[in-house]
Design an enzyme around this catalytic site. Structure first.
Site, PDB file in Angstrom:
ATOM      1  CG  ASP A  67      -2.022  -1.083   1.086  1.00 52.67           C
ATOM      2  OD1 ASP A  67      -2.752  -1.070   0.084  1.00 52.67           O
ATOM      3  OD2 ASP A  67      -2.115  -1.932   1.988  1.00 52.67           O
ATOM      4  N   GLY A  68       2.007   1.233   0.657  1.00 54.94           N
ATOM      5  CA  GLY A  68       2.880   2.399   0.669  1.00 54.94           C
ATOM      6  C   GLY A  68       3.411   2.729  -0.708  1.00 54.94           C
ATOM      7  CB  THR A  69       4.785   0.609  -3.433  1.00 58.41           C
ATOM      8  OG1 THR A  69       5.827   0.092  -2.605  1.00 58.41           O
ATOM      9  CG2 THR A  69       5.320   0.814  -4.840  1.00 58.41           C
ATOM     10  CD  GLU A  72       7.555   7.003  -2.805  1.00 61.39           C
ATOM     11  OE1 GLU A  72       8.549   7.710  -3.065  1.00 61.39           O
ATOM     12  OE2 GLU A  72       7.631   5.917  -2.198  1.00 61.39           O
ATOM     13  CG  LEU A 215     -18.805   3.439  -3.597  1.00 67.13           C
ATOM     14  CD1 LEU A 215     -20.062   4.046  -4.212  1.00 67.13           C
ATOM     15  CD2 LEU A 215     -18.608   2.005  -4.080  1.00 67.13           C
ATOM     16  CG  ASP A 218     -18.176   8.021  -3.555  1.00 67.36           C
ATOM     17  OD1 ASP A 218     -16.960   8.338  -3.506  1.00 67.36           O
ATOM     18  OD2 ASP A 218     -18.804   7.605  -2.567  1.00 67.36           O
ATOM     19  CD  GLU A 271       5.016   5.953   3.815  1.00 67.51           C
ATOM     20  OE1 GLU A 271       5.864   6.558   4.500  1.00 67.51           O
ATOM     21  OE2 GLU A 271       5.200   4.797   3.384  1.00 67.51           O
TER      22      GLU A 271
END
Length: 299
Positions: A67-69, A72, A215, A218, A271
């Site tokens: 998720d961090g990549t 970024e 979502l 939206d 982060e």
């Protein structure tokens, strides 16, 4: 003859030895696709590679990591002019992969890479925090943030998303409320909270669905607040199982402001950001992303 797209793949250095991904890249290159691969080693690398992708007139930029990549790369894309902005693709290679999981992006490398290059491009929102920080999935504050930021790397590597739950059980001594005030359009709340989640996506912390109705297209953010009035057993049940909790405060807003007398830390897709005031606003249709047709986060 239609040209094959140019793709720049930004690979988190921790996953540089992934043989399944290497094979998938080789197969698509044999099919005539142009793939450039760049590996990140420190914060800021992804931004430079996005700028390189624009110089290459790339059609796609793929975030291959956790998720961090993804955060970024998405943040770097959001500040680029729309006319030259490549489309975002995602290959889940992190510990939790919360955004990819909730979007139902394939975990198998060849399928994920094919989707990231050839899938349907969709306009999606991202969120901006205090005018200079971004998240594509979720901002979390309170006990959940302390758990996800302090879970040891070796535990995450060994246990994956289950490591967050296990570490939470070990660190119940950290369970303390934070006082804050939250307001937005036609919304105001003040009090002591254990968990705050502001979702563009639905889940964080290794699969905890904190914003189940969110979502990504939206033009709104979902807010979930767990008041400190809630009893611990019920809080744990709601947090870990996703069951309905009548004491959870929820709202859907285009923006909100959170103020606190003391420093608070929010986790923006992994982060940390510490401050006493947070203004969080959605940026509608900020980037284009290749998502599966069955993605449940689309209207």
């Amino acid at each position: 003859m239609e040209k094959n797209p140019i793709t720049l793949l930004i690979l988190n250095g921790k996953s540089a030895g992934n043989e399944e991904l290497r094979e998938a890249i080789g197969e698509l290159r044999k099919d005539g696709y142009t793939l450039h691969v760049r590996v990140t080693w420190e914060y800021g690398d992804a931004k430079r590679y996005v700028e390189e992708a624009i110089q290459l007139s790339a059609d796609n930029v793929i975030a291959a990591g956790g998720d961090g990549t993804v955060n970024e790369v998405a943040a770097a894309l959001a500040v680029q002019p729309e006319a030259v902005r490549p489309c975002l693709g995602i290959i889940p290679l992190g510990t939790a992969n919360d955004f990819a999981t909730s979007c139902q992006i394939p975990m198998e490398m060849h399928n994920a890479l094919t989707l990231a290059i050839k899938g349907r491009a969709t306009d999606i929102d991202i969120a901006k925090v205090n005018d200079e920080h971004y998240f594509i999935n979720m901002a979390t504050g309170g006990f959940a943030t302390r758990i996800t930021t302090e879970t040891p790397a070796k535990m995450k590597a060994a246990l994956g998303s289950a490591s967050y739950v296990l570490h939470a059980l070990f660190r119940m001594d950290m369970l303390q409320a934070e006082r804050c005030e939250i307001h937005g359009p036609d919304f105001h709340w003040a009090g002591d909270t254990l968990v705050i989640a502001v979702g563009n996506g639905r889940q964080a912390g290794g699969g905890q669905e904190l914003c189940p109705e969110a979502l990504v297209n939206d033009g709104l953010l979902e807010l979930s607040v767990l008041s400190a009035k809630e009893l611990l057993p019920n809080m744990l049940q709601a947090w870990f199982t996703g069951s309905e909790n009548q004491n959870m405060i929820s709202a859907t807003l285009p923006w909100l402001e959170i103020t606190a007398p003391d420093d608070m830390t929010f986790n923006l897709d992994g982060e940390p950001l510490t401050a006493k005031r947070f203004r969080i606003e959605v940026l509608p249709a900020a980037i284009r992303c290749r998502l599966p047709p069955q993605c449940p986060l689309l209207e």
